[in-house]
Write an enzyme that holds these catalytic residues in place. Structure first.
Site, PDB file in Angstrom:
ATOM      1  N   GLY B  90      -2.185   9.430   1.758  1.00 40.01           N
ATOM      2  CA  GLY B  90      -0.941  10.304   1.835  1.00 40.01           C
ATOM      3  C   GLY B  90      -0.603  10.198   3.361  1.00 40.01           C
ATOM      4  CB  SER B 122      -3.646   4.604   2.397  1.00 39.39           C
ATOM      5  OG  SER B 122      -2.511   4.725   2.883  1.00 39.39           O
ATOM      6  CB  ALA B 123      -4.062   8.835   4.985  1.00 36.58           C
ATOM      7  CG  HIS B 159      -0.357   0.832   3.432  1.00 37.76           C
ATOM      8  ND1 HIS B 159      -0.205   0.420   2.183  1.00 37.76           N
ATOM      9  CD2 HIS B 159      -0.926   2.136   3.550  1.00 37.76           C
ATOM     10  CE1 HIS B 159      -0.551   1.579   1.440  1.00 37.76           C
ATOM     11  NE2 HIS B 159      -1.014   2.563   2.257  1.00 37.76           N
ATOM     12  CD  GLU B 194       0.501  -2.493   0.600  1.00 40.24           C
ATOM     13  OE1 GLU B 194       1.209  -3.224  -0.221  1.00 40.24           O
ATOM     14  OE2 GLU B 194       1.072  -1.707   0.804  1.00 40.24           O
TER      15      GLU B 194
END
Lengths: 235, 235
Positions: B90, B122-123, B159, B194
């Site tokens: 997020g 991700s985050a 990413h 990714e």
């Protein structure tokens, strides 16, 4: 009487630095005057001197002299006495950190609100919004605040980028990011495509350049506005 | 004995949420155990409940229960007693702000360093680095610090995106942004594409998944490393 040009980018694909803006800048800055250039955003990490030299060269053709803010002993006084101010692009986090470190935020706000002509490109445009919270830049350094000049009563997203058709990348699109911003912030965001700028004259804000801009308001679907749209009531 | 999976993304193009990682996660988290999920990053602004429900569904197939950290009266105690921790993707700024607001940074650091299995996507992977300063996210809110867990002695860029060939966009490429980071920061940056993840077992850090990763070290040209490369000495 405020007088600002808030541009998405300094450079359009296949053109020279500031080339597309020069006819506009010729009316914006007085021939023969000296511009104070704020080089703090340092795109690709180039030095303040190198960055200023690049800007100086671009302004030569319209007979405007350029002096880098880092060349003055008293930057605050330099801003107060400037015939015009240009803040160049680069990294917004670095730019804002330096503006606070030199205690320049209030001074620049005052002189620009009092009529000193201002040009911002990219990071230099981000800071014209209420906050820098819709920058695209990487947070390579920690500024003491995200609050910026608020010359317009909304936020700017420069280099606005439409979703890339057929992309398989799972990172957020620009629109998704701005929508996330609106889950916790209420001010509108103007997505300025490369080649667009906002012209602020007193309290009038007009979209200029050949492209549409994309407007994001909290709780509304994003919408497009055409060149020459008056955005003075957007808040 | 530390035990982390630091993944570039939760979701690969054309696949379900966490689908590509499930075989790995089956070994990472104990069947029948309950995972504490940290939903603070709220992708696209979804609620903590909605986000947790999505994660719960994904973990059902490997018989791991999921409870959202926001469901506990005492989040710190929940972390201390967790059989496993997953921080979802997020917005990294929102995530880090919430982690500091709930005073959880030190507690999570301690339990993960003491062996609680951790998964980040991700985050949730960004925060495993020394700082969040190489996130791709928009700074939609102001965290009290950019310092993060430092489970690995470098920064993560999830990413990771190669330059798009033939692009006419003048915004910075990912590589340009990371090079800007290195004009003022010295720690290496691992660009995870990714489908890649880092597997941290005690002090060993291995690149897993089918893709190469791109490594950025200050003052060196960026370089590629193949799957199964041992990155334990990168610092």
């Amino acid at each position: 009487m405020r007088n600002l040009i808030i541009a998405s980018t300094s450079t359009i694909y296949n053109q020279g630095y500031l080339e597309y803006l020069l006819p506009t800048l010729q009316n914006h800055f007085k021939a023969g005057s000296t511009l104070v250039f704020i080089p703090y955003a340092r795109p690709s990490g180039i030095s303040h001197d190198e960055y200023t030299a690049k800007v100086r060269e671009a302004f030569q053709s319209i007979d405007v002299q350029v002096k880098g803010l880092h060349e003055f002993n008293d930057p605050k006084q330099a801003i107060q006495e400037a015939a015009g101010i240009f803040t160049g692009g680069g990294n917004t986090f670095l730019l804002v950190k330096q503006l606070y470190a030199h205690d320049l935020v209030q001074t620049i706000t005052e002189v620009v609100n009092n009529g000193t002509p201002y040009l911002g490109c990219s990071a230099g445009s981000n800071i014209c919004g209420l906050t820098m919270e819709t920058t695209n830049d990487m947070p390579i350094t920690y500024p003491p605040s995200f609050k910026t000049f608020g010359f317009v009563p909304f936020n700017i997203n420069p280099h606005y980028l439409d979703p890339i058709e057929g992309s398989t990348h799972m990172g957020e699109t620009r629109e998704t990011r701005i929508n996330e911003f609106h889950t916790i912030n209420s001010q509108p965001v103007v997505g300025l495509r490369e080649g667009s700028w906002l012209k602020v004259s007193s309290d009038r804000i007009i979209l200029e350049g050949a492209l549409h801009a994309r407007i994001f308001e909290q709780g509304k679907a994003a919408y497009e506005v055409a060149p020459n749209t008056d955005l003075s009531d957007l808040k």
